[in-house]
Motif scaffolding. Structure first.
Motif, PDB file in Angstrom:
ATOM      1  N   SER A   1      34.473  43.614  37.498  1.00 50.36           N
ATOM      2  CA  SER A   1      33.045  42.762  37.862  1.00 50.36           C
ATOM      3  C   SER A   1      32.803  42.025  37.157  1.00 50.36           C
ATOM      4  O   SER A   1      32.148  42.424  35.793  1.00 50.36           O
ATOM      5  CB  SER A   1      33.147  43.834  38.904  1.00 50.36           C
ATOM      6  OG  SER A   1      32.502  44.803  38.785  1.00 50.36           O
ATOM      7  N   THR A   2      31.622  41.765  38.008  1.00 50.85           N
ATOM      8  CA  THR A   2      30.243  40.511  37.427  1.00 50.85           C
ATOM      9  C   THR A   2      29.022  42.688  36.834  1.00 50.85           C
ATOM     10  O   THR A   2      28.974  41.634  35.383  1.00 50.85           O
ATOM     11  CB  THR A   2      29.868  39.658  38.176  1.00 50.85           C
ATOM     12  OG1 THR A   2      29.402  41.188  39.571  1.00 50.85           O
ATOM     13  CG2 THR A   2      30.097  38.463  38.450  1.00 50.85           C
TER      14      THR A   2
ATOM     15  N   THR B   1      37.128  42.991  39.890  1.00 52.23           N
ATOM     16  CA  THR B   1      37.256  42.374  40.857  1.00 52.23           C
ATOM     17  C   THR B   1      38.254  42.271  42.413  1.00 52.23           C
ATOM     18  O   THR B   1      38.879  42.205  41.947  1.00 52.23           O
ATOM     19  CB  THR B   1      37.201  41.586  40.171  1.00 52.23           C
ATOM     20  OG1 THR B   1      36.457  41.046  39.422  1.00 52.23           O
ATOM     21  CG2 THR B   1      36.813  39.420  41.681  1.00 52.23           C
TER      22      THR B   1
END
Length: 805
Positions: free
Chosen positions: A225-226, A32
């Motif tokens: 990250s997602t 992220t």
């Protein structure tokens, strides 16, 4: 055989590469990336440090040289070790990061690290051309054996490269690089390769370049990250679809939400690389500023996950509805820790429909908190985003900051936070009624003691910005509903920002007054030989400005006020100014006007008019006197003094420019400034128009403000006559105005020390000998700043008894 051997080697390489990336990078994948406000602060701070350090280097202070000679040279037995540490922490760090970039290539990190090195080298080259090889530091015998070069290019480039690369590294490597650079900074001074201020300034150059690049391109947060979480979370045996980030995040922990195959909401708490550091800094922050230092300090992120899961289970055992814990453990190649929970159906309190928030539900919220209280469990972050209104009942989520076997203060804080969140959502009256139905007197008393902003969650605090009177009304309503007196609030903070700023300012003032009075022996002789008739006149003149300011204050409001009360107020303000400065004086004036029957708007605008009139009078008299007094001041004899003055002025202008630019360019700050300042200006202008209907009031305000400044100048003139010196009124007005500006800019209560330094510097620049200047300033300040607070305190106590303030 050859093919088999090659396949074995390839397989080994494939196994080694992921392990190496996991050991070096944090997180392993893209992670992220975000632009952070802290990078803007770091950039601004670095610019200020570099700007301030240049005149300090040019001053070549004795304190810096003594420190350098104390550390250099190192003992012969360890000189090799110090040299090794310096090279390891400078060139060694660059080589290490370059090797890692080749072994574990990450194009973004390598590119920005290279840019940081080139930009820092260019800035160092530019500064060297502008300032010279030693930044204008004078060459003296005290520099023998020391290298005064500035900037220290090798060190600045190392800092820039390391600071740019650190967010991309794993935690162990992050700490190793940071430790090496820190030790190299000390070793640079010990070996004589750099002077202390040169080292700090060079460090700020590299640090600022890295912050600028992170601000421009963003930097990893140490969290996956997602997309990566969606792929890797299956390691925990949990399948989550449609993962999105929660609107509000906490440093070190990524909050996400998704759903399972049945549509039930799944919450994920992912503890990344920085989770441990975030917990340590949060604990340290609360310990320094708050009496309750917060939840237990846990350094390992897996233990943090286990702690949150354990407290969730304990709350369930206490009869509280909580999310279902699905899994807790490590996942992904970076071995991040995560907790997965399934939420019941239902909205958060913050967004729940009014039809769901009936009296029975409000009662149940308080009863749920009481169940936690009975089990000695403190949630720590109760608010409208941690309370769920579900069909099965009230559910509490997010036990990250919870604690077991909690002290009464934390339990009371939970109940206070629940009351505030309910009041923001449903109103004070309904919340108080629920408290009256559910809480006994002792429990309500404990909650009201802690019902203050410091105990509330950020969402509730933001809501209170729009309802500033909500907490006082809630405390009164709950006390009335439970049949108790409104208790005194507990002291939640160890130290406030105001006290911290005034503490620092006081140290500055003490340092300033010690500096100007260091050679006070001959000045005492001057004071003993003073003309006591002039000293008596100084005392009389020093008291008259209070009467003139009271005259101006009396005219700053519509209608008529008793002059005696205004005179008492300005007398008491001699004590108030010493304790709290101009801000406290303004607040007391506003309170005084309110006590005299004026509404809040009129009181604030009248106080602002009185304060503005005083500074306007100072400015006008300064502009009028400056042409007449300019020829009386002597220019500094040395070029270094002029350079120092220029750099100080540039630093002030730069700081003011940065502040104005930030407020102007950041929409949120611009809207905030507009919303705060515009109503006040409109109110002041409206009050001025009302006062303008009586021209004599405008004349009284102007005359009183001007007369007060002239009397202060007359008091200093009489003090000069007392020690056998004299100066023109214009000269004294210029000196007093500049000293007042300096005293107002530095956060010192009453300007003590700083104003004296300004007055003495101004008088000596006007040709008054140092000893006589010190003596005259001491006499004048004795009667205007040191003694008046004594009877000012007595007057303030009298006014409080009469309820005038």
């Amino acid at each position: 055989m050859a093919r088999v051997a090659s396949e074995e080697v390839a397989g080994t390489e494939r196994r080694v590469a992921p392990r190496l990336r996991a050991a070096v990078l944090g997180p392993r994948g893209g992670g992220t990336t975000r632009r952070r406000a802290s990078d803007a602060f770091r950039l601004g701070f670095a610019v200020i440090v570099v700007t301030v350090s240049i005149p300090v280097m040019q001053a070549n202070s004795a304190a810096e040289l003594r420190l350098a000679h104390f550390l250099n040279p190192p003992p012969e037995a360890i000189s090799w070790l110090v040299t090794t540490v310096f090279w390891l922490g400078s060139v060694g760090v660059i080589v290490l990061l370059a090797v890692l970039g080749l072994l574990v290539p990450r194009l973004v990190a390598v590119r920005w690290t290279a840019v940081a090195a080139v930009v820092t080298w260019a800035i160092c080259l530019l500064l060297g051309q502008i300032l010279g090889p030693s930044a204008g530091r004078p060459v003296t015998d005290a520099l023998a054996g020391l290298d005064p070069s500035y900037p220290v290019t090798q060190f600045a480039v190392t800092i820039a490269v390391a600071s740019t690369a650190l967010p991309y590294l794993s935690r162990p490597l992050h700490r190793m690089v940071a430790s090496l650079v820190t030790l190299a900074s000390i070793a640079a001074v010990v070996t004589g390769s750099a002077l202390p201020v040169n080292t700090i300034s060079s460090l700020a150059i590299g640090w600022g370049v890295a912050a600028a690049l992170h601000l421009a391109a963003g930097s990893p947060l140490g969290l996956p990250s997602t997309q990566e979480i969606t792929k890797w979370i299956t390691d925990l045996g949990v399948s989550v679809e449609g993962i999105t980030r929660a609107p509000r995040q906490t440093w070190g922990v990524e909050r996400l939400a998704g759903h399972d195959g049945t549509g039930r909401t799944i919450e994920l708490s992912v503890y990344g690389r920085d989770a441990s550091d975030a917990r340590v800094l949060a604990k340290l922050w609360r310990f320094c500023f708050y009496r309750d230092s917060g939840p237990t300090l846990i350094l390992d992120r897996m233990q943090q996950v286990e702690h949150e899961a354990f407290l969730t289970f304990m709350a369930e055992r206490a009869g509280v509805l909580v999310p279902e814990v699905l899994a807790a453990g490590r996942f992904g190649p970076s071995r991040d820790a995560a907790l997965a929970t399934r939420l019941p159906y239902g909205p958060l309190l913050a967004v729940a429909d009014d039809t769901l928030l009936d009296d029975e539900t409000l009662d149940e919220i308080l009863q749920t908190v009481l169940r936690l209280r009975k089990a000695r469990l403190a949630h720590g972050t109760l608010g409208a985003e941690t309370i769920i209104i579900s069909a099965a009942g009230v559910c509490l989520r997010d036990f990250r900051s919870a604690s077991a076997a909690s002290a009464d203060a934390r339990l009371d804080g939970d109940l206070a936070a629940a009351l505030a969140a309910m009041a923001v959502r449903t109103g004070v009256e309904r919340t108080a009624a629920a408290a009256g139905r559910v809480l006994d007197a002792d429990t309500a008393h404990g909650a009201l003691v802690h019902l203050q902003r410091a105990e509330l969650d950020p969402l509730t605090v933001r809501a209170l910005h729009q309802q500033r009177d909500l907490l006082p009304r809630l405390r009164a309503a709950v006390a009335s509903a439970t049949g108790i007196e409104v208790p005194k609030l507990a002291e939640a903070k160890r130290i406030s920002w105001v006290n911290l700023i005034f503490g620092i300012g006081t140290l500055i003032g003490v340092w300033a007054i010690i500096g100007v009075l260091a050679d006070v022996g001959e000045s005492l002789d001057v004071i003993k030989g003073a003309s006591w008739g002039w000293v008596a006149l100084t005392f009389v003149l020093a008291q008259l400005p209070i009467a003139a300011e009271a005259w101006a204050l009396n005219s700053a409001v519509p209608g008529q006020l008793p002059y005696g009360r205004c005179l008492a107020l300005e007398t008491s303000n001699t004590f108030t100014a010493l304790v709290g400065g101009d801000t406290a004086v303004f607040a007391v004036r506003v309170r005084f006007f309110q006590r005299q029957g004026y509404d809040a708007t009129a009181a604030v605008s009248s106080g602002a008019i009185a304060t503005s009139a005083s500074w306007t009078a100072k400015g006008l008299l300064f502009l009028i006197a400056l042409p007449f007094a300019a020829g009386n001041f002597q220019a500094p004899s040395s070029s270094s003094d002029r350079q120092t003055a220029i750099w100080v002025v540039l630093a002030v202008v730069l700081a003011a420019g940065i502040a104005i630019a930030v407020v102007t360019l950041v929409p949120r700050l611009r809207r905030l400034a507009s919303s705060k300042v515009r109503p006040v200006l409109v109110s002041i202008w409206s009050n001025v128009k009302r006062i303008a209907t009586e021209p004599r009031k405008i004349a009284y305000i102007a005359a009183g403000s001007v007369l007060a400044q002239l009397l202060v100048a007359a008091a200093l003139g009489a003090a000069l006559h007392a020690v056998g010196q004299r100066a023109s009124l214009a000269t004294i007005l210029v000196v007093i105005t500049l000293a007042s500006i300096i005293g107002g800019a530095v956060p010192v209560p009453g300007g003590l020390g700083v104003v004296e330094a300004g007055l003495i510097a101004g008088l000596t620049a006007a040709g008054i000998p140092q000893d006589q200047a010190v003596a005259a300033v001491f006499i004048q300040r004795l009667f205007t700043a040191y003694l008046p607070p004594i009877w000012g305190w007595a007057t303030l106590a009298w006014m409080r008894r009469r309820e005038y303030v």
